[in-house]
Design a protein around this motif. Structure first.
Motif, mmCIF file in Angstrom:
data_model
loop_
_atom_site.group_PDB
_atom_site.id
_atom_site.type_symbol
_atom_site.label_atom_id
_atom_site.label_comp_id
_atom_site.label_asym_id
_atom_site.label_seq_id
_atom_site.Cartn_x
_atom_site.Cartn_y
_atom_site.Cartn_z
ATOM 1 N N PRO A 175 0.824 -1.209 0.000
ATOM 2 C CA PRO A 175 0.000 0.000 0.000
ATOM 3 C C PRO A 175 0.856 1.255 0.000
ATOM 4 O O PRO A 175 1.647 1.477 0.912
ATOM 5 C CB PRO A 175 -0.819 -0.129 1.295
ATOM 6 N N THR A 199 -5.131 0.230 0.383
ATOM 7 C CA THR A 199 -4.736 -0.406 1.634
ATOM 8 C C THR A 199 -4.126 -1.780 1.371
ATOM 9 O O THR A 199 -4.149 -2.278 0.235
ATOM 10 C CB THR A 199 -5.949 -0.582 2.561
ATOM 11 N N CYS A 253 -4.391 -4.667 -1.755
ATOM 12 C CA CYS A 253 -3.293 -5.462 -2.321
ATOM 13 C C CYS A 253 -3.630 -6.947 -2.286
ATOM 14 O O CYS A 253 -3.438 -7.679 -3.268
ATOM 15 C CB CYS A 253 -1.996 -5.205 -1.552
#
Length: 432
Positions: free
Chosen positions: A158, A185, A189
């Motif tokens: 992130p 965030t 991912c």
């Protein structure tokens, strides 16, 4: 032995197939179809043994019929050439230090063994290692696979939500390692990585293998250090019987490995799942209601996981029996202010420097010990304090010496690619 999906809707497969697949076709995670107890006398024979001897014994047991003891021994001796010490802090508290590897984080154990397992079993076909990280996983995987023949490493992290040191370790290696800074965030991912592995068309063109703890090759080596804790020359915890073990928990691979260790015969009183305010699991253990949710940024960024993947494995180990799980695991969660205050307090009272993740494990252990006056305990430190020096230094009022490995990473130029949190962007990159 066969390896089965936590969701039970995919056929059992061999370890080698599970190692390269990562996730099962039904979306579940692979686990051994059974966990056999260690042969009688194993722990006595391992008393005082070095890390490699312990890892060879436990690894050969877990992967029986998959790899020879000689091959496992050579593999772990190459991978684990660093100490894993147990240090006493108080009369009732020890710490298992897991930050003495090349990237100064506990992920070195799993990542370095996994890299060598993949190399042991591969046939030379080009392989793309795809991993999402909230901090230390990416640097450990990048270092473990750096310049490994026929391997391309793609790390998603992130953007702006990892420490300076963590980013430096991921984005400065070059060669076969690419760091993708995702505009979102850690949960974003992780979602993108899961989408890639579920994309059958993509996987016909790109041979993908995950390298975070959803992959058995990363998860199983983490079992090793729980036995090092009990057998490897640390007489304190071993001599006094089974300890309470506090595990800083983000994606819950670390705790899953500990529960596997207990299941095959390691004497553990019980475990503590220690989290920051991303407390889906502690809430579940108290209320019986499990509700994953978006992650919240904290000072313990590697634990900022709102939907921990490996909790599915924990549930599988206990057949979703909450009462049985509660017998083995307690859950505690702490906010940033409490964590930072405890770093300062422990340094002042005991002269020991904690990073934020380890401070959470320390706090949870102290709370657990307060409920059990006869018990002693071990907490896990998962990263060197210098990896969070922007938090630790002002808290303790003095600089944290930077180990040479981290100083070298910070001195190298960085190259990362900023990417929106959209699967189409990741797919285009992987196909390129």
């Amino acid at each position: 032995m066969k390896w089965v999906s936590t969701r039970g809707a995919s056929p059992p497969i061999s370890f080698v197939d599970a190692l390269f697949a990562g996730t099962a076709p039904d979306g579940g995670l692979y686990m051994p179809e059974r966990l056999d107890a260690l042969p009688p006398g194993t722990l006595d024979r391992l008393a005082g043994a070095d890390v490699a001897t312990i890892a060879t014994t436990i690894g050969t047991h877990l992967l029986k019929d998959e790899i020879s003891e000689a091959a496992m021994g050579a593999l772990v001796r190459e991978a684990l050439g660093f100490p894993i010490p147990v240090v006493q802090i108080t009369e009732r508290t020890w710490v298992l230090e897991l930050f003495h590897g090349p990237t100064m984080a506990f992920k070195d154990v799993g990542a370095r063994v996994q890299a060598r397992l993949l190399h042991h079993f591969t046939d030379g076909t080009p392989l793309t290692i795809l991993v999402a990280t909230s901090g230390d996983t990416g640097s450990a995987v990048a270092q473990a696979f750096h310049r490994v023949p026929d391997a391309r490493v793609v790390v998603l992290y992130p953007e702006g939500k990892v420490s300076d040191v963590q980013e430096a370790q991921m984005a400065s290696l070059g060669d076969n390692v690419t760091a993708l800074a995702v505009q979102g965030t850690f949960d974003d991912c992780q979602r993108l990585v899961k989408q890639a592995f579920a994309d059958d068309d993509l996987r016909q063109h790109v041979w993908l293998t995950p390298a975070n703890s959803i992959n058995l090759g990363r998860l199983l080596p983490q079992v090793f250090y729980y036995f090092v804790m009990a057998c490897g020359g640390s007489t304190g915890p071993a001599r006094q019987g089974g300890p309470i073990v506090s595990v800083p928990s983000g994606n819950f691979g670390n705790l899953t490995a500990g529960l596997i260790a207990k299941r095959i015969g390691l004497p553990i009183r019980h475990f503590v799942a220690a989290t920051n305010v991303n407390d889906s699991v502690p809430v579940y253990l108290k209320s019986g209601h499990y509700e994953p949710r978006p992650s919240i940024a904290t000072v313990a960024n590697a634990m900022d996981v709102g939907a921990p993947s490996n909790f599915e494995r924990v549930q599988s180990l206990y057949n979703s029996d909450l009462a049985a799980l509660r017998k083995d695991v307690q859950g505690y969660a702490y906010g940033d202010a409490r964590v930072v205050a405890e770093i300062a307090s422990v340094h002042r009272r005991h002269g020991y420097v904690l990073d934020p993740h380890s401070a959470i494990a320390w706090l949870a252990l102290q709370d657990a010990l307060s409920q059990d006056p006869e018990a002693h305990g071990v907490f896990l430190t998962t990263a060197h304090q210098a990896k969070s020096r922007e938090i630790v230094e002002p808290t303790i009022g003095q600089p944290v010496p930077l180990p040479p490995e981290l100083a070298d990473a910070l001195s190298r130029p960085r190259t990362s690619i900023s990417m929106p949190a959209e699967y189409s962007a990741l797919e285009r990159f992987l196909r390129s």
